[in-house]
Scaffold this motif. Structure first.
Motif, PDB file in Angstrom:
ATOM      1  N   ARG A   1       0.845  -1.180   0.000  1.00 27.31           N
ATOM      2  CA  ARG A   1       0.000   0.000   0.000  1.00 27.31           C
ATOM      3  C   ARG A   1       0.885   1.236   0.000  1.00 27.31           C
ATOM      4  O   ARG A   1       1.865   1.307   0.741  1.00 27.31           O
ATOM      5  CB  ARG A   1      -0.900   0.022   1.238  1.00 27.31           C
TER       6      ARG A   1
ATOM      7  N   ARG B   1       0.583   5.436   0.314  1.00 33.90           N
ATOM      8  CA  ARG B   1      -0.145   6.680   0.506  1.00 33.90           C
ATOM      9  C   ARG B   1       0.762   7.833   0.135  1.00 33.90           C
ATOM     10  O   ARG B   1       1.914   7.896   0.592  1.00 33.90           O
ATOM     11  CB  ARG B   1      -0.621   6.800   1.963  1.00 33.90           C
TER      12      ARG B   1
ATOM     13  N   THR C   1      -3.050   0.464  -3.751  1.00 33.66           N
ATOM     14  CA  THR C   1      -2.593  -0.834  -3.265  1.00 33.66           C
ATOM     15  C   THR C   1      -2.426  -1.799  -4.427  1.00 33.66           C
ATOM     16  O   THR C   1      -3.085  -1.677  -5.460  1.00 33.66           O
ATOM     17  CB  THR C   1      -3.588  -1.447  -2.264  1.00 33.66           C
TER      18      THR C   1
ATOM     19  N   VAL D   1      -2.976  12.969   3.336  1.00 35.07           N
ATOM     20  CA  VAL D   1      -2.910  11.907   2.332  1.00 35.07           C
ATOM     21  C   VAL D   1      -3.672  12.366   1.097  1.00 35.07           C
ATOM     22  O   VAL D   1      -4.883  12.577   1.141  1.00 35.07           O
ATOM     23  CB  VAL D   1      -3.503  10.602   2.878  1.00 35.07           C
TER      24      VAL D   1
ATOM     25  N   ASP E   1      -3.980   7.212  -2.511  1.00 40.23           N
ATOM     26  CA  ASP E   1      -3.860   5.944  -1.790  1.00 40.23           C
ATOM     27  C   ASP E   1      -4.024   4.815  -2.805  1.00 40.23           C
ATOM     28  O   ASP E   1      -5.071   4.714  -3.461  1.00 40.23           O
ATOM     29  CB  ASP E   1      -4.933   5.872  -0.706  1.00 40.23           C
TER      30      ASP E   1
END
Length: 370
Positions: A344, A346, A359, A354, A357
């Protein structure tokens, strides 16, 4: 802390040693005590005092065993051939947290600050006490025209890591520009002067690669001052030796660190060394790496093999996290978390916000959540 220590020390990993780096405001000597042993910043037995930066080499085993170290400084008031005038020893102890096997690894990938310091310290502090590793991934100073520019490296890494967790340094292409570029190895962590090397931090193994400049050696911008093609040829021999040695086999997390994500071919005049970079990409697959950490492009993305930036065949997911606006004092880092399930990232601004984001799973399928 003596007022002539500019910041916290930074503990950089190179091979199987730590290089403890500390910028200072005035002339002094420095050594580091680990357990009962002193490790000195010296040149063949002569304590160094003539530079603003001290680098002390400590075996990984010693620091990982003791988990603390003491920085010792002695002010030099007047250095003479005989009877140099010195001040009293001043010292401060720091705790160190080596990387150990865990369920989550938190890494900051920080690149392309171009001489900013305050903004990248803000963005790089996202994990706080949960930080496991700080990667300083090139183009930290805007150029190497003045050795004072190198202070930015340690003002950032010291403030983010606070001397508590390991750091890794990779050279960027802007670091090669300027009269002091040829002395950069004296001011940064290297393996005996080489800017490419491996490192091992408990369950984490990594390789730092240096693509050099991003255009042909003959480009007039360089003024006949680079020989990066020959440099890359030497580096390829190093890569071959690393693959043959197999030291990465025992690591559960394997990192590729390079400023330039050279698996992505950009349009001319940046479309250099295509055959070499395609070959390197295939060689790197043999390492079965977990993730590649990069900067250079001033973009933010996390991509699996086959992604939009994949020219030569990614050997693993690639994180590029460098977005900077120097006039606006704005900087973005990648806060990378690695687990058994995936990766992941950020993207964090200088205010700690943030702004993106993403993943990918361990099987390489991506999920974009910007």
């Amino acid at each position: 802390m003596p007022d002539w220590m500019e910041t916290w020390p930074s503990v950089y990993a190179v091979g199987r040693e730590y290089q403890i780096c500390l910028p200072v405001r005035q002339e002094c000597t420095m050594w580091v005590r680990v357990g009962e042993k002193d490790y000195c910043d010296h040149s063949n037995g002569i304590l160094r005092s003539g530079k603003f930066l001290h680098i002390v080499h400590v075996p990984c085993e010693a620091l990982e065993r003791e988990r603390r170290y003491t920085v010792c400084l002695r002010e030099i008031r007047k250095r003479r051939p005989y009877f140099t005038e010195c001040g009293e020893v001043q010292s401060r102890e720091y705790c160190f947290e080596p990387l150990v096997k865990k369920e989550e690894y938190h890494i900051i990938n920080l690149a392309d600050t171009h001489s900013l310091t305050k903004a990248p310290v803000g963005s790089g502090s996202f994990f706080g006490e949960k930080l496991d590793l700080l990667v300083m991934n090139g183009d930290i100073p805007d150029d190497s025209g003045d050795p004072e520019n190198f202070r930015a490296i340690y003002l950032i890494s010291g403030a983010v890591s606070k001397g508590r967790v390991p750091c890794v340094f990779a050279r960027g292409n802007h670091d090669m520009r300027g009269i002091y570029a040829e002395q950069l190895a004296d001011y940064t962590p290297t393996d005996g002067g080489k800017s490419y090397y491996t490192f091992r931090l408990g369950p984490v193994w990594g390789i730092v690669l240096d693509a050099g400049e991003d255009k042909e050696d003959g480009n007039p911008e360089y003024g006949h001052m680079v020989c990066c093609e020959a440099f890359r040829e030497e580096e390829e021999d190093f890569l071959n030796r690393v693959i043959a040695a197999g030291e990465y086999e025992q690591a559960s997390v394997r990192l590729i660190v390079s400023h330039h994500p050279f698996v992505h071919c950009i349009k001319a005049p940046f479309d250099i060394e295509q055959e070499r970079y395609a070959r390197w990409s295939q060689k790197l697959k043999k390492l079965r790496p977990t993730v590649w950490l990069a900067g250079h492009l001033h973009e933010c993305f996390l991509e699996s093999p086959g992604g939009a930036h994949d020219t030569y065949g990614y050997p693993c997911p690639v994180v590029c996290s460098s977005d900077v606006d120097v006039p606006e004092n704005r900087h973005i880092v990648g806060a990378v978390t690695i687990t058994a399930e995936g990766i992941r990232v950020r993207y964090v601004s200088e205010s700690g916000q943030v702004v993106g984001d993403e993943t990918v799973t361990v099987h390489g399928t991506g999920n974009r959540n910007n």
